[in-house]
Design an enzyme around this catalytic site. Sequence first.
Site, short mmCIF file in Angstrom:
data_model
loop_
_atom_site.label_atom_id
_atom_site.label_comp_id
_atom_site.label_asym_id
_atom_site.label_seq_id
_atom_site.Cartn_x
_atom_site.Cartn_y
_atom_site.Cartn_z
N GLY A 1 0.69 -1.34 -0.11
CA GLY A 1 0.10 0.05 0.21
C GLY A 1 0.83 1.32 0.11
O GLY A 1 2.16 1.19 -0.15
N LYS B 1 -7.99 4.06 16.65
CA LYS B 1 -6.58 3.72 16.95
C LYS B 1 -6.35 3.68 18.24
O LYS B 1 -5.36 3.06 18.66
CB LYS B 1 -5.87 4.85 16.19
N THR C 1 1.35 3.70 2.31
CA THR C 1 2.26 3.86 3.42
C THR C 1 3.24 2.52 3.46
O THR C 1 4.53 2.93 3.67
CB THR C 1 1.36 3.67 4.72
N GLY C 2 2.80 1.43 3.17
CA GLY C 2 3.75 0.30 3.28
C GLY C 2 4.86 0.36 2.36
O GLY C 2 5.89 -0.04 2.89
#
Length: 325
Positions: A14, A126, A16-17
Amino acid sequence: MATPITVGVIGATGNTGRTVVEGLLSSTTKFTVTSFTREVSVNSPANQRLKSKGVRIVGYDLNGPKEKLVDQLAGIDILISCITWEHLDLQVPWIEAAKEAGVKRFVPSEWVGPAPKGVIDIKDKKLEILGVIQRAGLPYTIIDVGCWYQVFVPKVPSGKSDHGHMIYIDHRIVEDGNQKFALTDMADIGKYVAQIVSDPRTLNRHVFAYTEVLSMNEIWDVMARASGEDPPKDYVSGAELNEIIDVCRKRLQESESGMRARDIMDVANFNMGQYRISWCIRGDNTPEYADYLGYLDFWKMFPDFPKGRSLMEFYQEVLRGNASG
Protein backbone atom coordinates in the site's frame (compact mmCIF):
# COMPACT_ATOMS: atom_id res chain seq x y z
CA MET A 1 28.89 -7.52 11.89
CA ALA A 2 25.69 -6.71 13.81
CA THR A 3 22.82 -9.16 13.56
CA PRO A 4 20.12 -7.74 11.25
CA ILE A 5 16.83 -6.63 12.80
CA THR A 6 14.00 -8.72 11.37
CA VAL A 7 10.96 -6.63 10.43
CA GLY A 8 7.57 -7.78 9.23
CA VAL A 9 5.33 -5.32 7.40
CA ILE A 10 1.58 -5.85 7.07
CA GLY A 11 0.24 -4.02 4.03
CA ALA A 12 3.65 -3.52 2.44
CA THR A 13 2.22 -2.92 -1.04
CA GLY A 14 0.00 0.00 0.00
CA ASN A 15 0.93 3.69 -0.07
CA THR A 16 2.33 3.77 3.46
CA GLY A 17 3.69 0.25 3.32
CA ARG A 18 5.81 0.95 0.25
CA THR A 19 7.52 3.94 1.84
CA VAL A 20 8.08 2.01 5.08
CA VAL A 21 9.74 -0.85 3.18
CA GLU A 22 11.89 1.54 1.13
CA GLY A 23 12.99 3.31 4.31
CA LEU A 24 13.96 0.05 5.97
CA LEU A 25 15.89 -1.21 2.92
CA SER A 26 17.78 2.06 2.47
CA SER A 27 18.62 2.52 6.17
CA THR A 28 22.18 2.38 7.48
CA THR A 29 20.78 -0.01 10.08
CA LYS A 30 20.66 -3.55 8.73
CA PHE A 31 17.09 -4.83 8.42
CA THR A 32 15.71 -7.97 6.86
CA VAL A 33 12.16 -7.37 5.70
CA THR A 34 9.17 -9.69 5.34
CA SER A 35 5.98 -8.63 3.59
CA PHE A 36 2.94 -10.27 5.18
CA THR A 37 0.32 -10.34 2.45
CA ARG A 38 -2.95 -12.14 1.90
CA GLU A 39 -2.39 -15.62 0.49
CA VAL A 40 -4.22 -14.73 -2.73
CA SER A 41 -1.81 -11.81 -3.30
CA VAL A 42 1.52 -13.58 -2.81
CA ASN A 43 2.25 -13.61 -6.55
CA SER A 44 0.86 -10.15 -7.30
CA PRO A 45 3.09 -7.82 -9.36
CA ALA A 46 3.48 -5.52 -6.32
CA ASN A 47 4.76 -8.36 -4.14
CA GLN A 48 7.01 -9.64 -6.89
CA ARG A 49 8.58 -6.18 -7.12
CA LEU A 50 9.24 -6.33 -3.38
CA LYS A 51 10.69 -9.82 -3.76
CA SER A 52 13.13 -8.55 -6.40
CA LYS A 53 14.44 -6.08 -3.80
CA GLY A 54 15.18 -8.84 -1.32
CA VAL A 55 11.91 -8.75 0.64
CA ARG A 56 10.60 -12.12 1.82
CA ILE A 57 6.94 -12.67 0.89
CA VAL A 58 4.72 -14.62 3.29
CA GLY A 59 1.03 -15.26 2.68
CA TYR A 60 -1.36 -15.22 5.62
CA ASP A 61 -4.97 -16.10 6.29
CA LEU A 62 -6.61 -14.44 9.29
CA ASN A 63 -9.44 -16.96 9.06
CA GLY A 64 -7.02 -19.86 9.37
CA PRO A 65 -5.58 -21.43 12.53
CA LYS A 66 -4.06 -18.92 14.94
CA GLU A 67 -1.12 -21.25 15.44
CA LYS A 68 -0.07 -20.79 11.82
CA LEU A 69 0.03 -17.01 12.22
CA VAL A 70 2.09 -17.42 15.40
CA ASP A 71 4.52 -19.68 13.54
CA GLN A 72 4.82 -17.15 10.70
CA LEU A 73 5.74 -14.44 13.20
CA ALA A 74 8.42 -16.55 14.89
CA GLY A 75 11.74 -14.75 14.63
CA ILE A 76 10.21 -11.37 13.78
CA ASP A 77 11.70 -8.65 15.99
CA ILE A 78 9.46 -5.78 14.87
CA LEU A 79 6.00 -5.98 13.27
CA ILE A 80 4.79 -2.83 11.49
CA SER A 81 1.16 -2.44 10.48
CA CYS A 82 0.25 -0.35 7.44
CA ILE A 83 -3.35 -1.55 7.41
CA THR A 84 -5.72 1.11 6.07
CA TRP A 85 -8.06 3.03 8.36
CA GLU A 86 -11.13 1.09 7.20
CA HIS A 87 -9.70 -2.21 8.49
CA LEU A 88 -8.01 -1.26 11.76
CA ASP A 89 -9.79 -4.07 13.64
CA LEU A 90 -7.88 -6.61 11.52
CA GLN A 91 -4.84 -5.74 13.65
CA VAL A 92 -6.33 -7.54 16.66
CA PRO A 93 -5.44 -11.11 15.57
CA TRP A 94 -1.95 -9.87 14.65
CA ILE A 95 -1.54 -8.38 18.12
CA GLU A 96 -2.59 -11.62 19.78
CA ALA A 97 -0.33 -13.73 17.58
CA ALA A 98 2.60 -11.32 17.94
CA LYS A 99 2.38 -11.53 21.73
CA GLU A 100 2.38 -15.32 21.61
CA ALA A 101 5.25 -15.41 19.09
CA GLY A 102 7.45 -13.15 21.19
CA VAL A 103 7.58 -10.18 18.79
CA LYS A 104 9.67 -7.51 20.50
CA ARG A 105 7.87 -4.45 19.15
CA PHE A 106 4.58 -3.77 17.35
CA VAL A 107 4.01 -0.55 15.40
CA PRO A 108 0.26 -0.16 14.82
CA SER A 109 -1.24 1.74 11.91
CA GLU A 110 -1.17 5.45 12.82
CA TRP A 111 0.64 7.59 10.21
CA VAL A 112 -1.25 10.85 10.73
CA GLY A 113 -1.01 13.43 13.54
CA PRO A 114 -1.54 13.51 17.30
CA ALA A 115 -5.01 14.20 18.67
CA PRO A 116 -6.88 13.60 21.93
CA LYS A 117 -9.80 11.23 22.21
CA GLY A 118 -13.14 12.59 21.03
CA VAL A 119 -11.99 14.75 18.09
CA ILE A 120 -11.38 12.31 15.20
CA ASP A 121 -13.31 9.05 14.95
CA ILE A 122 -10.44 7.29 13.14
CA LYS A 123 -7.98 8.37 15.82
CA ASP A 124 -10.37 7.11 18.52
CA LYS A 125 -10.40 3.71 16.82
CA LYS A 126 -6.58 3.76 16.79
CA LEU A 127 -6.59 4.55 20.51
CA GLU A 128 -8.86 1.53 21.01
CA ILE A 129 -6.28 -0.60 19.19
CA LEU A 130 -3.60 0.78 21.51
CA GLY A 131 -5.76 -0.46 24.40
CA VAL A 132 -5.75 -3.95 22.86
CA ILE A 133 -1.95 -3.81 22.60
CA GLN A 134 -1.51 -2.66 26.18
CA ARG A 135 -3.95 -5.20 27.60
CA ALA A 136 -1.96 -7.91 25.81
CA GLY A 137 1.29 -6.54 27.24
CA LEU A 138 2.83 -6.41 23.76
CA PRO A 139 5.77 -3.95 23.42
CA TYR A 140 4.91 -1.17 20.97
CA THR A 141 5.82 2.16 19.41
CA ILE A 142 3.25 4.68 18.18
CA ILE A 143 4.50 6.76 15.23
CA ASP A 144 2.63 9.85 14.06
CA VAL A 145 3.84 11.81 11.04
CA GLY A 146 1.43 14.74 10.67
CA CYS A 147 -0.45 15.59 7.48
CA TRP A 148 1.01 14.19 4.26
CA TYR A 149 2.15 16.75 1.66
CA GLN A 150 0.08 14.78 -0.84
CA VAL A 151 -3.18 15.79 0.88
CA PHE A 152 -3.00 19.49 -0.04
CA VAL A 153 -1.89 20.29 -3.57
CA PRO A 154 -3.48 23.66 -4.48
CA LYS A 155 -4.55 24.19 -8.07
CA VAL A 156 -2.89 26.97 -10.11
CA PRO A 157 -4.43 28.82 -13.11
CA SER A 158 -2.18 27.06 -15.65
CA GLY A 159 -3.47 23.65 -14.52
CA LYS A 160 0.07 22.35 -13.96
CA SER A 161 -0.78 21.02 -10.49
CA ASP A 162 -4.18 19.55 -11.39
CA HIS A 163 -2.89 15.97 -11.62
CA GLY A 164 -1.71 16.15 -8.01
CA HIS A 165 -4.92 17.69 -6.67
CA MET A 166 -6.99 15.18 -4.66
CA ILE A 167 -10.58 15.35 -5.88
CA TYR A 168 -11.88 13.81 -2.64
CA ILE A 169 -10.37 16.54 -0.43
CA ASP A 170 -12.00 19.87 0.43
CA HIS A 171 -9.19 22.32 -0.36
CA ARG A 172 -10.84 25.37 1.17
CA ILE A 173 -8.71 27.22 3.70
CA VAL A 174 -10.08 26.80 7.23
CA GLU A 175 -11.02 29.95 9.18
CA ASP A 176 -8.27 32.58 8.74
CA GLY A 177 -5.75 29.96 7.57
CA ASN A 178 -3.13 30.90 10.17
CA GLN A 179 -3.10 27.80 12.43
CA LYS A 180 0.12 25.88 11.80
CA PHE A 181 0.27 22.08 11.61
CA ALA A 182 2.91 19.45 10.89
CA LEU A 183 3.45 17.96 7.44
CA THR A 184 5.59 15.18 5.98
CA ASP A 185 6.25 13.91 2.47
CA MET A 186 4.82 10.40 2.29
CA ALA A 187 8.07 9.28 0.64
CA ASP A 188 10.04 10.21 3.77
CA ILE A 189 7.92 8.33 6.30
CA GLY A 190 9.91 5.12 5.93
CA LYS A 191 13.25 6.85 6.60
CA TYR A 192 11.90 8.23 9.86
CA VAL A 193 10.37 4.87 10.79
CA ALA A 194 13.65 3.00 10.29
CA GLN A 195 15.41 5.43 12.61
CA ILE A 196 12.67 5.26 15.25
CA VAL A 197 12.27 1.49 15.48
CA SER A 198 16.00 0.85 15.71
CA ASP A 199 16.31 3.01 18.85
CA PRO A 200 15.54 1.38 22.24
CA ARG A 201 14.46 4.76 23.67
CA THR A 202 11.28 4.67 21.57
CA LEU A 203 10.00 1.38 23.00
CA ASN A 204 6.52 1.76 24.53
CA ARG A 205 6.50 5.44 23.59
CA HIS A 206 4.70 7.77 21.18
CA VAL A 207 6.97 9.48 18.64
CA PHE A 208 6.13 12.48 16.47
CA ALA A 209 8.11 12.68 13.21
CA TYR A 210 7.49 15.52 10.74
CA THR A 211 9.33 17.70 8.23
CA GLU A 212 7.53 21.06 8.04
CA VAL A 213 5.18 23.01 10.32
CA LEU A 214 3.11 25.41 8.20
CA SER A 215 -0.31 27.08 8.12
CA MET A 216 -2.71 26.70 5.19
CA ASN A 217 -1.87 30.25 4.12
CA GLU A 218 1.82 29.34 4.13
CA ILE A 219 1.11 26.16 2.16
CA TRP A 220 -0.65 28.20 -0.53
CA ASP A 221 2.24 30.69 -0.50
CA VAL A 222 4.72 27.84 -1.09
CA MET A 223 2.74 26.77 -4.16
CA ALA A 224 2.69 30.39 -5.36
CA ARG A 225 6.49 30.62 -5.08
CA ALA A 226 7.01 27.20 -6.68
CA SER A 227 4.72 27.92 -9.63
CA GLY A 228 4.99 31.68 -10.10
CA GLU A 229 1.17 31.71 -10.08
CA ASP A 230 -1.42 32.58 -7.45
CA PRO A 231 -3.46 29.54 -6.43
CA PRO A 232 -7.09 30.54 -5.76
CA LYS A 233 -8.12 30.77 -2.12
CA ASP A 234 -11.57 29.79 -0.91
CA TYR A 235 -12.43 29.68 2.79
CA VAL A 236 -14.59 27.58 5.09
CA SER A 237 -15.51 28.31 8.70
CA GLY A 238 -15.37 25.89 11.61
CA ALA A 239 -19.15 26.12 11.89
CA GLU A 240 -19.53 25.07 8.25
CA LEU A 241 -17.15 22.16 8.76
CA ASN A 242 -19.10 20.96 11.78
CA GLU A 243 -22.31 21.16 9.77
CA ILE A 244 -20.73 19.10 6.97
CA ILE A 245 -19.53 16.53 9.52
CA ASP A 246 -23.01 16.27 11.09
CA VAL A 247 -24.77 15.88 7.71
CA CYS A 248 -22.27 13.25 6.51
CA ARG A 249 -22.45 11.38 9.82
CA LYS A 250 -26.24 11.11 9.47
CA ARG A 251 -26.01 9.87 5.88
CA LEU A 252 -23.31 7.35 6.73
CA GLN A 253 -25.41 6.02 9.63
CA GLU A 254 -28.31 5.63 7.19
CA SER A 255 -26.06 3.70 4.79
CA GLU A 256 -25.00 1.36 7.59
CA SER A 257 -28.65 0.66 8.39
CA GLY A 258 -29.36 -0.09 4.72
CA MET A 259 -31.45 3.03 4.12
CA ARG A 260 -29.12 4.37 1.40
CA ALA A 261 -25.94 3.57 -0.51
CA ARG A 262 -22.66 4.68 1.02
CA ASP A 263 -21.13 7.66 -0.79
CA ILE A 264 -17.35 8.01 -1.00
CA MET A 265 -17.66 11.80 -0.79
CA ASP A 266 -19.58 11.51 2.48
CA VAL A 267 -16.77 9.34 3.86
CA ALA A 268 -14.11 11.78 2.64
CA ASN A 269 -15.91 14.91 3.86
CA PHE A 270 -16.64 13.35 7.24
CA ASN A 271 -13.11 12.13 7.88
CA MET A 272 -11.32 15.16 6.45
CA GLY A 273 -13.76 17.49 8.19
CA GLN A 274 -12.70 16.02 11.53
CA TYR A 275 -9.01 16.13 10.61
CA ARG A 276 -9.27 19.77 9.53
CA ILE A 277 -10.99 20.74 12.78
CA SER A 278 -8.12 19.04 14.62
CA TRP A 279 -5.31 20.42 12.44
CA CYS A 280 -6.52 23.85 11.40
CA ILE A 281 -8.63 25.03 14.35
CA ARG A 282 -7.70 23.10 17.50
CA GLY A 283 -3.97 22.94 16.71
CA ASP A 284 -3.57 19.28 17.75
CA ASN A 285 -1.13 18.42 14.96
CA THR A 286 1.81 20.44 16.27
CA PRO A 287 5.07 19.62 18.07
CA GLU A 288 3.85 21.63 21.06
CA TYR A 289 0.62 19.68 21.47
CA ALA A 290 2.41 16.39 20.84
CA ASP A 291 4.78 17.32 23.67
CA TYR A 292 1.76 17.98 25.91
CA LEU A 293 0.46 14.49 25.09
CA GLY A 294 3.82 12.99 26.06
CA TYR A 295 5.23 12.28 22.60
CA LEU A 296 8.94 12.10 21.92
CA ASP A 297 9.95 14.64 19.27
CA PHE A 298 11.91 13.03 16.43
CA TRP A 299 14.14 16.07 15.89
CA LYS A 300 15.03 16.39 19.55
CA MET A 301 16.02 12.73 19.58
CA PHE A 302 17.85 12.75 16.24
CA PRO A 303 18.95 16.35 15.57
CA ASP A 304 21.54 15.32 12.96
CA PHE A 305 19.24 13.08 10.93
CA PRO A 306 18.88 14.29 7.32
CA LYS A 307 15.73 16.35 6.90
CA GLY A 308 13.12 15.01 4.50
CA ARG A 309 12.09 16.73 1.28
CA SER A 310 10.66 20.23 1.76
CA LEU A 311 7.15 21.15 0.65
CA MET A 312 8.71 23.50 -1.92
CA GLU A 313 10.69 20.64 -3.44
CA PHE A 314 7.61 18.42 -3.48
CA TYR A 315 5.50 21.07 -5.25
CA GLN A 316 8.27 21.63 -7.79
CA GLU A 317 8.15 17.91 -8.57
CA VAL A 318 4.36 18.06 -8.89
CA LEU A 319 4.61 21.00 -11.29
CA ARG A 320 7.15 19.06 -13.39
CA GLY A 321 4.69 16.17 -13.52
CA ASN A 322 6.95 13.85 -11.50
CA ALA A 323 4.93 13.65 -8.26
CA SER A 324 1.26 13.32 -7.47
CA GLY A 325 -1.17 13.70 -4.62
